[in-house]
Design an enzyme around this catalytic site. Structure first.
Site, PDB file in Angstrom:
ATOM      1  N   VAL A 213      45.865  35.238  36.298  1.00 27.99           N
ATOM      2  CA  VAL A 213      46.383  36.292  37.221  1.00 27.99           C
ATOM      3  C   VAL A 213      47.829  35.449  37.842  1.00 27.99           C
ATOM      4  CG1 VAL A 213      44.337  37.600  37.860  1.00 27.99           C
ATOM      5  CG2 VAL A 213      44.753  35.423  39.050  1.00 27.99           C
ATOM      6  N   GLU A 214      47.571  34.184  37.704  1.00 30.11           N
ATOM      7  CA  GLU A 214      48.623  33.383  38.595  1.00 30.11           C
ATOM      8  C   GLU A 214      50.019  33.589  37.755  1.00 30.11           C
ATOM      9  OE1 GLU A 214      45.041  30.919  39.137  1.00 30.11           O
ATOM     10  OE2 GLU A 214      45.700  32.126  37.743  1.00 30.11           O
TER      11      GLU A 214
ATOM     12  N   GLU B  32      37.635  39.276  26.867  1.00 31.95           N
ATOM     13  CA  GLU B  32      38.498  39.845  27.807  1.00 31.95           C
ATOM     14  C   GLU B  32      39.858  40.571  27.086  1.00 31.95           C
ATOM     15  OE1 GLU B  32      38.267  38.234  31.966  1.00 31.95           O
ATOM     16  OE2 GLU B  32      38.388  36.743  30.665  1.00 31.95           O
TER      17      GLU B  32
ATOM     18  N   TYR C 143      59.945  51.928  47.571  1.00 34.63           N
ATOM     19  CA  TYR C 143      58.699  51.635  47.015  1.00 34.63           C
ATOM     20  C   TYR C 143      58.158  52.065  45.707  1.00 34.63           C
ATOM     21  CZ  TYR C 143      57.405  55.190  50.326  1.00 34.63           C
ATOM     22  OH  TYR C 143      57.129  56.303  51.029  1.00 34.63           O
TER      23      TYR C 143
ATOM     24  N   LYS D  85      41.525  40.607  40.844  1.00 35.71           N
ATOM     25  CA  LYS D  85      40.885  40.798  39.601  1.00 35.71           C
ATOM     26  C   LYS D  85      39.433  41.292  40.020  1.00 35.71           C
ATOM     27  CE  LYS D  85      39.871  39.183  34.856  1.00 35.71           C
ATOM     28  NZ  LYS D  85      40.163  38.037  34.191  1.00 35.71           N
TER      29      LYS D  85
END
Length: 117
Positions: free
Chosen positions: A72-73, A21, A53, A98
């Site tokens: 991802v945290e 990864e 935005y 993900k």
């Protein structure tokens, strides 16, 4: 409180804990809900009185594309901090997904809420 949102903002980045990864780019998807009082913008029809935005999306894209994450945290927490500090957002709900990370599921990820509604 009103909510301005961005749905399914897809960004390519290096994310993951496995060696393979770390060598590829993967797509992450963000959903963001941001608290903001839109009444003055609605009354004046002036973008200067709302949360832009597009500016938020461009900032997140630039940050995530230029970064590398194991979790991802970590990505979620850092994105939330950028939105709250740089765009003066008092409350947000952020989902980082993900896609394809777990066989048999559409996606996995985290949902965090920060600030006061």
């Amino acid at each position: 409180m009103d909510i301005i949102y961005i749905r399914d903002l897809c960004i390519e980045t290096t994310i993951g804990i496995y060696d393979w990864e770390r060598e590829i780019k993967q797509t992450v998807s963000l959903n963001v809900e941001m608290g903001h009082d839109i009444r003055q913008a609605a009354a004046t029809d002036d973008i200067a009185h709302t949360l832009n935005y597009k500016a938020v999306a461009k900032r997140l894209i630039a940050f995530i594309e230029a970064s590398e994450f194991l979790l991802v945290e970590t990505m979620a927490e850092q994105c939330a901090q950028i939105i709250r500090e740089e765009f003066k957002v008092p409350w947000l709900k952020l989902q980082v997904s993900k896609p394809g990370a777990v066989r048999g599921s559409r996606d996995v990820g985290v949902i965090i809420e920060r600030g006061e509604r």
